[in-house]
Design a protein around this motif. Structure first.
Motif, PDB file in Angstrom:
ATOM      1  N   ALA A  60       0.846  -1.188   0.000  1.00 30.77           N
ATOM      2  CA  ALA A  60       0.000   0.000   0.000  1.00 30.77           C
ATOM      3  C   ALA A  60       0.883   1.241   0.000  1.00 30.77           C
ATOM      4  CB  ALA A  60      -0.926  -0.008   1.209  1.00 30.77           C
ATOM      5  N   VAL A  61       0.294   2.379  -0.324  1.00 30.91           N
ATOM      6  CA  VAL A  61       1.057   3.618  -0.462  1.00 30.91           C
ATOM      7  C   VAL A  61       0.440   4.701   0.418  1.00 30.91           C
ATOM      8  CG1 VAL A  61       1.904   5.376  -2.053  1.00 30.91           C
ATOM      9  CG2 VAL A  61       1.654   3.006  -2.841  1.00 30.91           C
ATOM     10  N   PHE A  62       1.255   5.237   1.309  1.00 23.30           N
ATOM     11  CA  PHE A  62       0.839   6.308   2.213  1.00 23.30           C
ATOM     12  C   PHE A  62       1.523   7.597   1.778  1.00 23.30           C
ATOM     13  CE2 PHE A  62       1.840   8.265   6.570  1.00 23.30           C
ATOM     14  CZ  PHE A  62       0.660   9.004   6.602  1.00 23.30           C
ATOM     15  N   VAL A  63       0.737   8.628   1.500  1.00 20.62           N
ATOM     16  CA  VAL A  63       1.276   9.933   1.114  1.00 20.62           C
ATOM     17  C   VAL A  63       0.941  10.922   2.218  1.00 20.62           C
ATOM     18  CG1 VAL A  63       1.187  11.821  -0.551  1.00 20.62           C
ATOM     19  CG2 VAL A  63       1.074   9.451  -1.350  1.00 20.62           C
ATOM     20  N   ARG A  64       1.970  11.535   2.758  1.00 17.88           N
ATOM     21  CA  ARG A  64       1.794  12.512   3.846  1.00 17.88           C
ATOM     22  C   ARG A  64       2.325  13.861   3.397  1.00 17.88           C
ATOM     23  NH1 ARG A  64       5.370  14.023   7.891  1.00 17.88           N
ATOM     24  NH2 ARG A  64       6.745  12.294   7.347  1.00 17.88           N
TER      25      ARG A  64
END
Length: 271
Positions: free
Chosen positions: A108-112
């Motif tokens: 999964a990809v988390f963008v902050r």
């Protein structure tokens, strides 16, 4: 005036998330990331960030998110958030860590997003610590040593710490790449380390400018013979280093200006 927090949202797989959805990530250690600065909704060296995410994903998860998908997640953050921001893309296993279920799964990809940063002004004085990061070529999360040695350096009267490997060769600093100058040539440490996206961008622009570069195994004794040193990361292409351990260094203003000139020449792209 304070910027409303809504200008800096977070996303998982392109969808906005709140605090409750982030709880499983709070102490997750089996993940990797890249950090970039966005200015005017554009990003320099985006190709290098995507390459880093692709290579690290293949190493950790044996599969990688498609570049076009990653660009779409980044584009969402830049279009819906502030035009100037710090942006971090983290790739992680939705099955957590310490389990076989996290092997070879679709990550999964988390963008902050966060307020923009240009880093400290410097110059910096660095202590020297014998330390070798595990899986040094990967920008992975949960590296307690980097903060621990930063704190230790500050207690000893320094600003930050640089790492020396078991052979006595300088590799990198806590969150920085190291770079040196002999008055004519830009010198990069020859050691196991993380090759930063800023480092890659500066290297290719120095090549375009015709500035000589080379890799060399650098010891502290060798540093004493050189004309300057600097650190760089996604914040900045160059902050002067004026001390390594007990050895003082000149600030080498022309060298720092050269690094900044090289980065200025790097084109910025829309995601």
């Amino acid at each position: 005036m304070a910027i409303p927090p809504t200008l800096y949202p977070s996303y998982i797989d392109g969808q906005p998330v709140g605090a409750s959805a982030l709880n499983p990530l709070a102490f997750a250690g089996f993940a990797h990331f890249t950090a970039m600065q966005v200015r005017g909704s554009r990003i320099k060296a985006l190709d290098l960030h995507l390459q880093r995410l692709r290579n690290a994903s293949l190493e950790l998860f044996k599969r990688a998110p498609d570049d076009a998908l990653l660009r779409s997640y980044i584009r969402t953050a830049t279009e819906e958030g502030a035009s100037d921001q710090s942006l971090t893309v983290t790739v992680f296993s939705p099955h957590g860590e310490f389990t076989a279920a996290s092997m070879e799964v679709e990550p999964a990809v988390f963008v902050r997003t966060a307020p923009p940063s240009d880093g400290p002004q410097g110059p910096l004085r660095l202590s020297l610590i014998e330390h070798e990061r595990p899986l040094a070529a990967i920008k992975h999360v949960g590296e307690i040593g980097k903060t621990y040695y930063l704190h230790q350096a500050i207690r000893e009267g320094f600003d930050d710490a640089a790492f020396v490997n078991r052979c006595g060769h300088l590799s990198e600093a806590t969150i920085w790449n190291l770079v040196f100058w002999d008055g004519e040539t830009v010198i990069w440490p020859e050691a196991d380390m993380l090759k930063g996206t800023m480092m890659g961008a500066v290297q290719r622009q120095l090549t375009r400018l015709g500035v000589p570069q080379r890799y060399e195994a650098i010891t502290l004794e060798r540093v004493k013979e050189l004309s300057g040193a600097a650190v760089m990361n996604s914040w900045t292409p160059g902050i002067p280093v004026t001390a390594m351990a007990s050895h003082a260094l000149d600030e080498a203003t022309p060298f720092i200006e050269l690094l900044h000139e090289a980065y200025k020449a790097e084109p910025a792209d829309l995601p």
